[in-house]
Each structure stands twice: as structure tokens, then as C-alpha cells.
Write an enzyme that holds these catalytic residues in place. Structure first.
Site, PDB file in Angstrom:
ATOM      1  N   ARG A   1      12.757  -9.840   4.345  1.00 63.29           N
ATOM      2  CA  ARG A   1      12.576  -8.755   4.478  1.00 63.29           C
ATOM      3  C   ARG A   1      14.046  -8.114   5.342  1.00 63.29           C
ATOM      4  O   ARG A   1      14.514  -9.017   5.916  1.00 63.29           O
ATOM      5  CB  ARG A   1      12.432  -7.602   4.386  1.00 63.29           C
ATOM      6  CG  ARG A   1      11.049  -7.269   3.205  1.00 63.29           C
ATOM      7  CD  ARG A   1      10.333  -6.379   3.411  1.00 63.29           C
ATOM      8  NE  ARG A   1       9.416  -5.677   4.931  1.00 63.29           N
ATOM      9  CZ  ARG A   1       8.932  -4.750   4.863  1.00 63.29           C
ATOM     10  NH1 ARG A   1       8.264  -4.272   4.086  1.00 63.29           N
ATOM     11  NH2 ARG A   1       8.175  -5.135   6.630  1.00 63.29           N
TER      12      ARG A   1
ATOM     13  N   LYS B   1       0.635  -1.239   0.130  1.00 61.36           N
ATOM     14  CA  LYS B   1      -0.168   0.139  -0.005  1.00 61.36           C
ATOM     15  C   LYS B   1       0.504   1.461   0.190  1.00 61.36           C
ATOM     16  O   LYS B   1       0.601   2.232  -0.985  1.00 61.36           O
ATOM     17  CB  LYS B   1      -1.016  -0.573   1.464  1.00 61.36           C
ATOM     18  CG  LYS B   1      -1.962  -1.264   1.182  1.00 61.36           C
ATOM     19  CD  LYS B   1      -2.789  -1.359   2.118  1.00 61.36           C
ATOM     20  CE  LYS B   1      -2.336  -0.900   3.815  1.00 61.36           C
ATOM     21  NZ  LYS B   1      -1.611  -2.650   3.899  1.00 61.36           N
TER      22      LYS B   1
ATOM     23  N   ARG C   1      14.159  -7.586  10.728  1.00 59.82           N
ATOM     24  CA  ARG C   1      13.038  -6.530  12.079  1.00 59.82           C
ATOM     25  C   ARG C   1      12.527  -7.593  12.956  1.00 59.82           C
ATOM     26  O   ARG C   1      12.158  -8.216  12.058  1.00 59.82           O
ATOM     27  CB  ARG C   1      12.751  -5.477  10.932  1.00 59.82           C
ATOM     28  CG  ARG C   1      13.304  -3.782  10.439  1.00 59.82           C
ATOM     29  CD  ARG C   1      12.212  -2.877  10.159  1.00 59.82           C
ATOM     30  NE  ARG C   1      11.125  -3.455   9.302  1.00 59.82           N
ATOM     31  CZ  ARG C   1      10.553  -2.580   8.964  1.00 59.82           C
ATOM     32  NH1 ARG C   1      10.445  -1.651   9.296  1.00 59.82           N
ATOM     33  NH2 ARG C   1       9.665  -3.132   8.848  1.00 59.82           N
TER      34      ARG C   1
ATOM     35  N   ARG D   1      -9.248   1.412   9.490  1.00 63.38           N
ATOM     36  CA  ARG D   1      -9.161   0.787   9.412  1.00 63.38           C
ATOM     37  C   ARG D   1     -10.421  -0.681   9.950  1.00 63.38           C
ATOM     38  O   ARG D   1      -9.367  -2.464  10.450  1.00 63.38           O
ATOM     39  CB  ARG D   1      -8.071   0.767  10.901  1.00 63.38           C
ATOM     40  CG  ARG D   1      -6.387   1.006  10.642  1.00 63.38           C
ATOM     41  CD  ARG D   1      -5.221   1.193  12.072  1.00 63.38           C
ATOM     42  NE  ARG D   1      -4.652   1.441  11.076  1.00 63.38           N
ATOM     43  CZ  ARG D   1      -3.269   1.486  10.497  1.00 63.38           C
ATOM     44  NH1 ARG D   1      -3.862  -0.017  10.367  1.00 63.38           N
ATOM     45  NH2 ARG D   1      -2.605   2.275  10.736  1.00 63.38           N
TER      46      ARG D   1
ATOM     47  N   ARG E   1       0.199  -9.930  13.048  1.00 63.56           N
ATOM     48  CA  ARG E   1      -0.697  -8.591  12.298  1.00 63.56           C
ATOM     49  C   ARG E   1      -2.035  -8.937  11.327  1.00 63.56           C
ATOM     50  O   ARG E   1      -2.431  -8.179  11.535  1.00 63.56           O
ATOM     51  CB  ARG E   1       0.815  -7.765  11.872  1.00 63.56           C
ATOM     52  CG  ARG E   1       1.331  -7.166  12.599  1.00 63.56           C
ATOM     53  CD  ARG E   1       2.272  -6.662  11.867  1.00 63.56           C
ATOM     54  NE  ARG E   1       2.231  -5.958  11.178  1.00 63.56           N
ATOM     55  CZ  ARG E   1       3.361  -4.785   9.911  1.00 63.56           C
ATOM     56  NH1 ARG E   1       4.532  -5.616   9.948  1.00 63.56           N
ATOM     57  NH2 ARG E   1       2.607  -4.101   9.872  1.00 63.56           N
TER      58      ARG E   1
END
Length: 210
Positions: free
Chosen positions: A123, A13, A156, A88, A167
Site C-alpha cells: 500500500r 473487514k 505508512r 478482540r 500486529r
């Protein structure tokens, strides 16, 4: 062009919002950024916001929408805007509707849960610069090392598979019901395959919006 981008965390996004912003010259509006700006001012609204932040509680939706309305009345939003991270959940979508904020388009970046976990857990980041790599799609020249400095790359906490799954649980519970809400509204709703490469996704979005 008043636009909402929807999708799972990691669907792209933020990346696509930047492309849209640059092509159509409309700002990306982040409620997080608005909260920071307002809380640093001396307005009555800022005092309300600081009260919640100081108490460590969530700022109520009605106050967030009040701040949003103020921000959307600024000159740079005259030709449209992109909402980043809002709404949200259904309550926020209804608050947006009740405040009379007109939305023309909703674009849903569709991608599978397994693809998100693969994409995000792969990542690696060079923390001092923010440079980001991916062990499969965009690997560094030397494994585990930043291309420019040779310093160590890190995974991370937000990108660890167990954190991503939590999440995503929040997304499925709170945000996914927005799809039916917008599909059944009078707003134009489009679905884009976000598993494609970044350029293909942005080209598809541009076709939808032009």
C-alpha cells in the site's frame, strides 16, 4: 441482523463492513468511536472513561461493554448492527455474552499471513487526501506519485512488514482463539475466502446474510 466480522488486520473487514452497512442499512459500531463520543460528554460514564484515558491505561472491558450496550439501544440499531474491532479477545467475547448482547452471525474473512503482508506492505498513501494505492493491484499512473496532485505517496509505518508481523502476532495470540469460541457457540459461523477480489468477497457475504 447482529453481525461480527472477524479476520486478520488487512483482511478487508472495514471495506466489507461498509458494503454490508449500505446494502442492509445497519450501522457499523466502532468501540473507538464510542469511546470518543462518550469521553466528550458529561455523563458519569464519561468521567470514568476519562479517568482511564488521562492515566494512559486501557479502559476495562466491563466499561467498554457498558458503553456498547448504551449505543446498541439507540434507534439506528433496531434492525441490526455490525461490530467493528470488538471483541478482540476471549474476555471481551464473554463480556459481550454476559451483557446479553445477542449476535446472530459471525463472518470470518480467511486469508494467509503471506497474503496479508503482501497486501499491506504494497500500500502507498497520499497523506493529505487519504487516497490509497497498491504497487501491484492498484498502482498510480506515475510510480510513487498521487494521480490527482502528483505529490509523493508514502508507505505508512503501520504498513511496514516488521510492524505488520507484530500486529499479526497479537492477532494470533489474542483474537484467533475467538474462532473456536464462536464455532462452538449457537451463533451462525461462516468462513469466506478473503484472498479473492473485493466484489467476489462481498457477493459471498451477501449470499450468506440473505
Amino acid at each position: 441482523m447482529n453481525l461480527i466480522l472477524l479476520g486478520m488486520p488487512g483482511a478487508g473487514k472495514g471495506t466489507q463492513a461498509d458494503f454490508i452497512k449500505n446494502k442492509f442499512h445497519i450501522p457499523t459500531i466502532s468501540t473507538g468511536a464510542i469511546l470518543r463520543e462518550v469521553s466528550n460528554s458529561n455523563s458519569l460514564l464519561a468521567k470514568k472513561v476519562r479517568g482511564f484515558l488521562d492515566a494512559g491505561t486501557l479502559v476495562p472491558d466491563e466499561i467498554i461493554v457498558e458503553m456498547l450496550v448504551q449505543r446498541l439501544n439507540e434507534d439506528d440499531c433496531k434492525n441490526g448492527f455490525i461490530l467493528d474491532g470488538f471483541p478482540r479477545n476471549l474476555d471481551q467475547a464473554k463480556a459481550l455474552e454476559n451483557a446479553g448482547i445477542a449476535i446472530n452471525n459471525v463472518v470470518f474473512l480467511k486469508i494467509s499471513e503471506s497474503e496479508i503482508i503482501s497486501r499491506m506492505s504494497g500500500r502507498r498513501v497520499h497523506l493529505p487526501s487519504g487516497r490509497s494505492y497498491h504497487i501491484v493491484h492498484n498502482p498510480p499512473k506515475n510510480e510513487g506519485r498521487d494521480d490527482e496532485t502528483g505529490e509523493e505517496l508514502v508507505l505508512r509505518n503501520d504498513d511496514k512488514p516488521e510492524v505488520i508481523k507484530k500486529r499479526l502476532e497479537v492477532y494470533f495470540q489474542e483474537t484467533e482463539p475467538l474462532l473456536d469460541f464462536f464455532i462452538n457457540s449457537e451463533i451462525i459461523f461462516d468462513e469466506v475466502d478473503a484472498s479473492k477480489n473485493v466484489e467476489d468477497v462481498s457477493n459471498e457475504i451477501f449470499k450468506i446474510l440473505t
